[in-house]
Design an enzyme around this catalytic site. Sequence first.
Site, PDB file in Angstrom:
ATOM      1  N   CYS A 204       8.754  -1.773  12.681  1.00  0.00           N
ATOM      2  CA  CYS A 204       8.087  -2.972  13.212  1.00  0.00           C
ATOM      3  C   CYS A 204       6.866  -2.520  13.997  1.00  0.00           C
ATOM      4  O   CYS A 204       6.398  -1.385  13.804  1.00  0.00           O
ATOM      5  CB  CYS A 204       9.050  -3.830  14.036  1.00  0.00           C
ATOM      6  SG  CYS A 204       9.659  -3.056  15.546  1.00  0.00           S
TER       7      CYS A 204
ATOM      8  N   ARG B 249      12.539  -5.643  17.020  1.00  0.00           N
ATOM      9  CA  ARG B 249      13.138  -5.916  15.705  1.00  0.00           C
ATOM     10  C   ARG B 249      13.721  -4.691  15.013  1.00  0.00           C
ATOM     11  O   ARG B 249      14.886  -4.715  14.578  1.00  0.00           O
ATOM     12  CB  ARG B 249      12.096  -6.579  14.791  1.00  0.00           C
ATOM     13  CG  ARG B 249      11.709  -7.969  15.234  1.00  0.00           C
ATOM     14  CD  ARG B 249      10.463  -8.463  14.519  1.00  0.00           C
ATOM     15  NE  ARG B 249       9.285  -7.694  14.925  1.00  0.00           N
ATOM     16  CZ  ARG B 249       8.063  -7.843  14.433  1.00  0.00           C
ATOM     17  NH1 ARG B 249       7.873  -8.731  13.468  1.00  0.00           N
ATOM     18  NH2 ARG B 249       7.055  -7.126  14.880  1.00  0.00           N
TER      19      ARG B 249
ATOM     20  N   ASP C 195       8.116 -12.005  15.287  1.00  0.00           N
ATOM     21  CA  ASP C 195       8.090 -11.086  16.430  1.00  0.00           C
ATOM     22  C   ASP C 195       8.590 -11.827  17.666  1.00  0.00           C
ATOM     23  O   ASP C 195       7.957 -12.785  18.121  1.00  0.00           O
ATOM     24  CB  ASP C 195       6.634 -10.626  16.632  1.00  0.00           C
ATOM     25  CG  ASP C 195       6.503  -9.618  17.745  1.00  0.00           C
ATOM     26  OD1 ASP C 195       7.482  -9.428  18.500  1.00  0.00           O
ATOM     27  OD2 ASP C 195       5.427  -9.020  17.861  1.00  0.00           O
TER      28      ASP C 195
END
Length: 153
Positions: free
Chosen positions: A9, A15, A123
Amino acid sequence: MPVKILMVCLGNICRSPLAEGILASKLPKNDFFVDSAGTGHWHVGNPPDKRSILTAEKNGIDITHQRGKLFKPSFFQEYDHIFVMDTHNYNDVIAMAKNEEDKKKVLLILDELFPGENVDVPDPYNGIQSNFDQVFEMLEEACESIANKLLKK
Ligand code: 4NP
């Protein structure tokens, strides 16, 4: 040699640490190595975001040992599969690929559930705890499918 899988990420604190923890929990350690990295350098050496740690913990997964690292072009040689969380990550990683073989290793993780639809894992960094819980659910479903495929091979 274990099959090596990398989750990517931007910050490597929200994440991809969850994706790493979830997939690792579904695969035997002797045969698979799951890791994660970020395309941004800000959180190198840091543990995951507290909200990711909490979401993982609520689901019985410990990610507290993870530390942020930066994606390096040499990872194309090191890893067999590279799963990215969103199209920004995809473009950043693909820009470092040297050849078609490198590019073929890179997949948008939610393509696993929605092939060809280019769906991003949102996000959650500027969001709240429930956003992290939603991310967990998406990654759980995607990783279940990825693990089933890897275990069938
Ligand atoms: P991640 O979230 O890519 O899921 O780890 C982010 C974490 C940190 C930042 C951006 C996204 N940041 O800009 O510091």
